[in-house]
Design a protein around this motif. Structure first.
Motif, PDB file in Angstrom:
ATOM      1  N   ASP A 177       2.478 -73.195  30.130  1.00  0.00           N
ATOM      2  CA  ASP A 177       1.910 -72.688  31.376  1.00  0.00           C
ATOM      3  C   ASP A 177       0.842 -73.674  31.852  1.00  0.00           C
ATOM      4  OD1 ASP A 177       0.642 -71.398  33.438  1.00  0.00           O
ATOM      5  OD2 ASP A 177       0.402 -69.488  32.393  1.00  0.00           O
ATOM      6  N   PHE A 184       3.682 -70.063  26.224  1.00  0.00           N
ATOM      7  CA  PHE A 184       4.354 -68.772  26.355  1.00  0.00           C
ATOM      8  C   PHE A 184       5.660 -68.809  25.566  1.00  0.00           C
ATOM      9  CE2 PHE A 184       7.566 -66.111  28.387  1.00  0.00           C
ATOM     10  CZ  PHE A 184       6.906 -64.907  28.578  1.00  0.00           C
ATOM     11  N   VAL A 230       7.219 -69.716  35.197  1.00  0.00           N
ATOM     12  CA  VAL A 230       5.758 -69.623  35.161  1.00  0.00           C
ATOM     13  C   VAL A 230       5.219 -69.757  36.583  1.00  0.00           C
ATOM     14  CG1 VAL A 230       3.642 -70.711  34.324  1.00  0.00           C
ATOM     15  CG2 VAL A 230       5.625 -70.547  32.823  1.00  0.00           C
ATOM     16  N   ALA A 234       2.077 -64.413  37.672  1.00  0.00           N
ATOM     17  CA  ALA A 234       2.875 -63.639  36.711  1.00  0.00           C
ATOM     18  C   ALA A 234       3.873 -64.549  36.017  1.00  0.00           C
ATOM     19  CB  ALA A 234       3.610 -62.498  37.423  1.00  0.00           C
ATOM     20  N   TYR A 235       4.465 -64.025  34.936  1.00  0.00           N
ATOM     21  CA  TYR A 235       5.643 -64.629  34.326  1.00  0.00           C
ATOM     22  C   TYR A 235       6.848 -63.821  34.813  1.00  0.00           C
ATOM     23  CZ  TYR A 235       2.141 -66.732  31.272  1.00  0.00           C
ATOM     24  OH  TYR A 235       1.059 -67.413  30.792  1.00  0.00           O
ATOM     25  N   LYS A 258       0.277 -61.328  34.147  1.00  0.00           N
ATOM     26  CA  LYS A 258      -0.214 -62.533  33.479  1.00  0.00           C
ATOM     27  C   LYS A 258      -1.706 -62.498  33.191  1.00  0.00           C
ATOM     28  CE  LYS A 258      -0.445 -67.512  34.312  1.00  0.00           C
ATOM     29  NZ  LYS A 258       0.090 -68.624  35.137  1.00  0.00           N
TER      30      LYS A 258
END
Length: 268
Positions: A177, A184, A230, A234-235, A258
């Motif tokens: 990230d 992550f 990414v 947010a993811y 996130k």
């Protein structure tokens, strides 16, 4: 496009009503809010040790999961054929080294896995590689491995308990990230009810400690072949849903909160 922002995991089913194969799954679109069933903080990854070969985990069950083919509407054809090669513009690599292969799966797990399901990402100082059911971290300057030996995928969840720790079913995700300077990691579990297991490094060190979460899918829809993006907020994850591991049940999407994960919240 409408964006939904809530302190949780948001799961949506993309209903494709035009497909006859979808007739058995005719529930209207309705977002689901899911909270973790388990959370902890791992010990540093560089301190994880397992025997060789290990007896933890199991080979991934071989199931024929196929997605129905969709023909273009109106009787046309997809015009995606590339007739000419692209320009030879790829730069030379700055560093090359021997990565993981099927021999590493044999040495660590006691069996080989083919073909190589490759995954990994590059950070400022490291390359984190995961091939099939084993992973290793490399120093990006020297190419030398950071961990003493490659580890089985479920060793990443050592001490976490439950199927995230006992299953080693493949299809992992490893991402750097670059917005937050964190790592992550995600892996699913094929033990019913199906799970997605997520981890986020506490620091910029990929061999350090991780926040870890488990989310349980209670609708018998297995989130197969997940792919993650990414973004600053947010993811975002997309996957194929299979009812009870066998019948395709549409494409699923979800977003992970996130900001809460970056601070180690136990309940994002």
């Amino acid at each position: 496009m409408r964006r939904i922002v809530v302190p949780c995991l948001v799961l949506g089913l993309l209903a494709l009503w035009a497909l006859p194969a979808m007739a058995a799954d005719t529930q209207p679109f309705k977002p689901q809010v899911i909270y973790p069933s388990k959370f902890d903080i791992s010990k540093p990854l560089r301190e994880v040790k397992v025997g060789k070969p290990v007896e933890m985990g199991k080979p991934r069950e071989v199931v024929n999961r196929s997605i129905p083919k969709v023909q273009p509407t109106g009787g046309g054809k997809y015009n995606l054929t590339q007739n000419l090669p692209g320009p030879l513009s790829t730069p030379s690599p700055l560093l090359t080294f021997q990565g993981l292969d099927s021999d590493d799966n044999q040495a660590v797990l006691g069996f080989r896995v083919m073909p190589p399901d490759t995954e990994g990402d590059v950070g400022p100082n490291h390359y984190f590689e995961w091939v099939n059911l084993v992973f290793q971290i490399y120093d990006k300057t020297t190419g030398n491995p950071v961990l003493p030996n490659p580890l089985p995928g479920n060793a990443f969840w050592q001490g976490f308990g439950g199927p995230c720790e006992t299953d080693n079913d493949g299809d992992p995700i490893v991402l750097y990230d670059h917005f937050a300077d964190r790592w992550f990691v995600q892996q699913f579990s094929t033990t019913s009810p199906y799970r997605l297991c997520f981890a986020l490094s506490q620091t910029t060190d990929p061999a350090g400690s991780y926040y870890r979460w488990e989310y349980v899918f209670s609708n018998n829809k297995f989130p197969d072949y997940p792919k993650t993006g990414v973004w600053p907020d947010a993811y975002y994850i997309g996957f194929n849903q299979f009812l009870n591991l066998s019948s395709w049940s549409g494409a699923g999407v979800l977003g992970l909160e996130k900001n809460a994960m970056l601070t180690g919240s136990p309940n994002p």
